[in-house]
Design a protein around this motif. Structure first.
Motif, PDB file in Angstrom:
ATOM      1  N   VAL A 118      15.685  63.120  34.360  1.00 12.26           N
ATOM      2  CA  VAL A 118      15.828  63.097  35.810  1.00 12.26           C
ATOM      3  C   VAL A 118      16.256  64.469  36.324  1.00 12.26           C
ATOM      4  N   ASN A 119      15.651  64.897  37.411  1.00 10.23           N
ATOM      5  CA  ASN A 119      16.114  66.034  38.197  1.00 10.23           C
ATOM      6  C   ASN A 119      16.639  65.524  39.527  1.00 10.23           C
ATOM      7  N   THR A 120      17.478  66.301  40.177  1.00 12.61           N
ATOM      8  CA  THR A 120      18.072  65.856  41.439  1.00 12.61           C
ATOM      9  C   THR A 120      17.842  66.873  42.542  1.00 12.61           C
ATOM     10  N   ILE A 121      17.861  66.365  43.777  1.00 17.92           N
ATOM     11  CA  ILE A 121      17.816  67.209  44.965  1.00 17.92           C
ATOM     12  C   ILE A 121      18.708  66.571  46.023  1.00 17.92           C
ATOM     13  N   ALA A 122      19.516  67.387  46.672  1.00 17.11           N
ATOM     14  CA  ALA A 122      20.465  66.856  47.659  1.00 17.11           C
ATOM     15  C   ALA A 122      19.738  66.429  48.929  1.00 17.11           C
ATOM     16  N   ARG A 123      20.123  65.256  49.438  1.00 17.24           N
ATOM     17  CA  ARG A 123      19.665  64.814  50.748  1.00 17.24           C
ATOM     18  C   ARG A 123      20.901  64.424  51.538  1.00 17.24           C
ATOM     19  N   THR A 124      21.047  64.989  52.700  1.00 23.07           N
ATOM     20  CA  THR A 124      22.216  64.735  53.539  1.00 23.07           C
ATOM     21  C   THR A 124      21.748  64.299  54.922  1.00 23.07           C
ATOM     22  N   PRO A 132      -0.996  60.654  34.903  1.00 21.32           N
ATOM     23  CA  PRO A 132      -2.111  61.546  34.535  1.00 21.32           C
ATOM     24  C   PRO A 132      -1.794  63.033  34.657  1.00 21.32           C
ATOM     25  N   ASN A 133      -0.715  63.388  35.354  1.00 19.94           N
ATOM     26  CA  ASN A 133      -0.361  64.813  35.415  1.00 19.94           C
ATOM     27  C   ASN A 133       0.343  65.291  34.144  1.00 19.94           C
ATOM     28  N   GLY A 134       0.647  64.329  33.245  1.00 17.00           N
ATOM     29  CA  GLY A 134       1.233  64.682  31.953  1.00 17.00           C
ATOM     30  C   GLY A 134       2.672  65.143  32.025  1.00 17.00           C
ATOM     31  N   LYS A 135       3.319  64.978  33.162  1.00 18.15           N
ATOM     32  CA  LYS A 135       4.699  65.444  33.332  1.00 18.15           C
ATOM     33  C   LYS A 135       5.685  64.318  33.022  1.00 18.15           C
ATOM     34  N   GLU A 136       6.971  64.692  32.869  1.00 15.12           N
ATOM     35  CA  GLU A 136       7.936  63.727  32.343  1.00 15.12           C
ATOM     36  C   GLU A 136       9.130  63.426  33.247  1.00 15.12           C
ATOM     37  N   LYS A 137       9.523  64.364  34.091  1.00 16.83           N
ATOM     38  CA  LYS A 137      10.768  64.193  34.845  1.00 16.83           C
ATOM     39  C   LYS A 137      10.555  63.451  36.163  1.00 16.83           C
ATOM     40  N   ILE A 138      11.566  62.682  36.537  1.00 20.38           N
ATOM     41  CA  ILE A 138      11.581  62.018  37.847  1.00 20.38           C
ATOM     42  C   ILE A 138      12.577  62.765  38.724  1.00 20.38           C
ATOM     43  N   LEU A 139      12.140  63.124  39.904  1.00 21.71           N
ATOM     44  CA  LEU A 139      13.019  63.787  40.867  1.00 21.71           C
ATOM     45  C   LEU A 139      13.589  62.734  41.809  1.00 21.71           C
ATOM     46  N   VAL A 140      14.909  62.660  41.885  1.00 22.21           N
ATOM     47  CA  VAL A 140      15.562  61.680  42.762  1.00 22.21           C
ATOM     48  C   VAL A 140      16.487  62.387  43.733  1.00 22.21           C
ATOM     49  N   GLU A 141      16.577  61.845  44.914  1.00 20.69           N
ATOM     50  CA  GLU A 141      17.513  62.354  45.912  1.00 20.69           C
ATOM     51  C   GLU A 141      18.938  61.980  45.505  1.00 20.69           C
ATOM     52  N   GLN A 142      19.864  62.766  45.974  1.00 16.97           N
ATOM     53  CA  GLN A 142      21.280  62.458  45.796  1.00 16.97           C
ATOM     54  C   GLN A 142      21.960  62.540  47.155  1.00 16.97           C
ATOM     55  N   PRO A 143      22.454  61.381  47.660  1.00 20.12           N
ATOM     56  CA  PRO A 143      22.520  60.073  47.026  1.00 20.12           C
ATOM     57  C   PRO A 143      21.191  59.330  47.133  1.00 20.12           C
ATOM     58  N   SER A 144      21.121  58.173  46.440  1.00 15.51           N
ATOM     59  CA  SER A 144      19.904  57.372  46.474  1.00 15.51           C
ATOM     60  C   SER A 144      20.231  55.931  46.088  1.00 15.51           C
ATOM     61  N   TYR A 145      19.197  55.128  45.950  1.00 17.76           N
ATOM     62  CA  TYR A 145      19.310  53.699  45.656  1.00 17.76           C
ATOM     63  C   TYR A 145      20.079  53.495  44.350  1.00 17.76           C
ATOM     64  N   ASP A 146      21.258  52.913  44.452  1.00 20.51           N
ATOM     65  CA  ASP A 146      22.178  52.847  43.316  1.00 20.51           C
ATOM     66  C   ASP A 146      21.637  52.088  42.110  1.00 20.51           C
ATOM     67  N   ILE A 147      20.972  50.960  42.326  1.00 23.94           N
ATOM     68  CA  ILE A 147      20.485  50.148  41.209  1.00 23.94           C
ATOM     69  C   ILE A 147      19.434  50.910  40.402  1.00 23.94           C
ATOM     70  N   TYR A 148      18.596  51.661  41.089  1.00 24.49           N
ATOM     71  CA  TYR A 148      17.578  52.440  40.379  1.00 24.49           C
ATOM     72  C   TYR A 148      18.216  53.592  39.597  1.00 24.49           C
ATOM     73  N   GLN A 200       8.114  74.235  39.367  1.00 19.23           N
ATOM     74  CA  GLN A 200       8.672  74.753  38.118  1.00 19.23           C
ATOM     75  C   GLN A 200       9.251  73.707  37.164  1.00 19.23           C
ATOM     76  N   GLU A 201       9.514  72.479  37.642  1.00 26.46           N
ATOM     77  CA  GLU A 201      10.366  71.576  36.866  1.00 26.46           C
ATOM     78  C   GLU A 201       9.669  70.388  36.196  1.00 26.46           C
ATOM     79  N   ASN A 202       8.369  70.445  36.014  1.00 26.65           N
ATOM     80  CA  ASN A 202       7.677  69.395  35.252  1.00 26.65           C
ATOM     81  C   ASN A 202       7.933  67.999  35.840  1.00 26.65           C
ATOM     82  N   ILE A 203       7.819  67.887  37.168  1.00 28.70           N
ATOM     83  CA  ILE A 203       8.134  66.639  37.860  1.00 28.70           C
ATOM     84  C   ILE A 203       6.941  65.678  37.827  1.00 28.70           C
ATOM     85  N   LYS A 204       7.181  64.503  37.264  1.00 32.39           N
ATOM     86  CA  LYS A 204       6.157  63.446  37.223  1.00 32.39           C
ATOM     87  C   LYS A 204       5.975  62.833  38.605  1.00 32.39           C
TER      88      LYS A 204
END
Length: 447
Positions: A192-198, A165-181, A213-217
């Motif tokens: 997809v957008n990424t953000i580092a997680r250590t 319902p927010n009308g946005k398109e991008k998925i933000l995922v951590e890097q690294p993350s669940y490999d199968i997904y 700023q990044e149209n994150i769904k």
């Protein structure tokens, strides 16, 4: 000695000596009262005390059974291989006898109804049971907000494809993350957008900027026992994520696949801090019972229910498995097994940490201080050739997983690490396995 106490001691002796083995059905209350020449109420009192001591359990309309004893179970042969790679639960602690009783009871209870198409949202009785089950971890939801899925993976795929319902398109995922997904998102060409997680955590200033700023769904995250890092958010971090989601109209997909393991289960999920219904809560039962069950649960904001249901469309999870899980939870078997496997994994993590402390004197690897869960990260110098290292460890009968697969193929800021899993690594193998890994890294011929 009171009569019920003598009965209790007699049954405990029979269990201890093996006369009543794992899964054995005890005499019915009527038969036991005749056997011991006492009233039914005395038998019920003795059985209740045995239940309280977790020596037996009851299945409604079926009877009382002896709790599974690991010494009675035929353990699979333990090979010389040290398995730090497998993500599946230890075969030797599968509660198959308990679950077998639940399957039988499900068939007796539901009969032919188990073999109809059923409800795409999931078995109604299971969803009612899940209301109280989830409430124990501060996930409060009505029955109609709970949807049973074919594991967490199915829910993740639906959420990636459906409109929000927010009308946005991008998925933000951590890097690294669940490999199968990550592989699914790449194959489906989903933005997809990424953000580092250590091991040090997440940059929350960057998170806010991306939300703004990044149209994150939605932001896909694992709040505890991160795969592959093994780390968890603290309470303030969870509150911050919930607040940012509300402020910028971004949804959070909280994959709490290991919600029941270790001390972290005492920390409330992000969902508990969500005041604006921006969190989708996902839970799996695979890591506690067994992967083949393929049952997960999604708790959705009301505004997402219609779209999610339209993408799910049909029943794709076994109604028999759902009915058996319902009985397994209601009888307290899930809770008991959860404590068993949590204690088992915590002990293995403790052994792993001790081994790292003992052999990593020169600091060749860096690892988070995990205390529970099944994963941890062995971070390596950037000059290490991971492929050669993994190959060399395999030659020494040590199975590990390189960290490369937990990143999107386009992500350039990858850390070099091994994901270490203790779920199938036997306690007496862990010390030697860690020693061998550090020996191989310290040889210096991987650079």
């Amino acid at each position: 000695m009171k009569k019920y106490v003598s009965i209790l001691l007699d049954i405990e002796l029979k269990i201890r000596e093996g006369q009543y083995r794992s899964g054995y059905k005890l005499p019915s209350v009527r038969d036991a009262s005749e056997l011991y020449k006492c009233s039914k109420s005395t038998i019920l009192r003795a059985y209740a005390e045995l239940e309280r001591k977790h020596a037996i359990y009851s299945i409604p309309q079926s009877g009382y059974y002896v709790v599974e004893n690991p010494s009675d179970v035929h353990h699979s042969d333990i090979s010389d291989c040290v398995d730090f790679a497998s993500a599946s639960p230890d075969l030797n602690v599968f509660p198959y006898l308990d679950f077998q009783h639940c399957l039988n009871q499900a068939i007796d209870t539901y009969k032919y109804h188990l073999f109809t198409y059923g409800d795409s949202q999931g078995l109604e009785t299971l969803r009612h049971t899940l209301v109280s089950h989830l409430a124990d971890t501060q996930v409060f939801a009505k029955t109609d907000r709970i949807i049973v899925t074919s594991g967490v993976q199915q829910a993740l795929e639906i959420l990636a494809k459906m409109p929000f319902p927010n009308g946005k398109e991008k998925i933000l995922v951590e890097q690294p993350s669940y490999d199968i997904y990550l592989r699914f998102l790449e194959e489906e060409s989903i933005p997809v957008n990424t953000i580092a997680r250590t091991a040090e955590g997440l940059d929350f200033h960057e998170l806010e900027n991306q939300f703004k700023q990044e149209n994150i769904k939605f932001f896909y995250t694992m709040s505890r026992h991160h795969n592959p890092l093994g780390i968890s958010y603290n309470t303030e971090e969870r509150k911050t994520i919930a607040a940012l989601a509300a402020k910028y109209d971004v949804y959070i997909v909280e994959d709490d696949y290991m919600a029941d393991l270790g001390v972290d289960h005492l920390v409330d999920p992000i969902y508990a801090y969500d005041q604006t219904e921006h969190t989708i809560y996902l839970k799996s039962f695979s890591k506690i019972i067994f992967p083949g069950l393929r049952l997960g649960v999604a708790v959705l904001p009301e505004i997402l229910l219609k779209a999610f249901s339209s993408y799910k469309r049909y029943v794709d999870t076994s109604i028999l498995s759902q009915a058996a899980l319902d009985i397994y939870i209601k009888n307290g078997m899930y809770e008991r097994h959860k404590h068993t496997i949590s204690k088992l994994y915590s002990e293995r993590v403790r052994i792993l940490n001790k081994a790292v402390e003992r052999y990593n004197q020169t600091g060749y690897i860096q690892t988070p201080a995990a205390t529970s869960g099944v994963y941890t990260q062995f971070k390596l110098p950037r000059t290490v050739n991971l492929e050669r290292l993994v190959h060399s460890l395999n030659a020494r009968n040590i199975q590990v997983v390189a960290g490369k697969g937990f990143y999107l193929s386009s992500y350039r800021e990858q850390e070099k690490f091994l994901r270490i899993s203790i779920s199938r690594a036997q306690p007496d193998q862990i010390d030697q396995g860690v020693k061998s890994i550090i020996e191989e890294v310290s040889k210096g011929n991987w650079y």
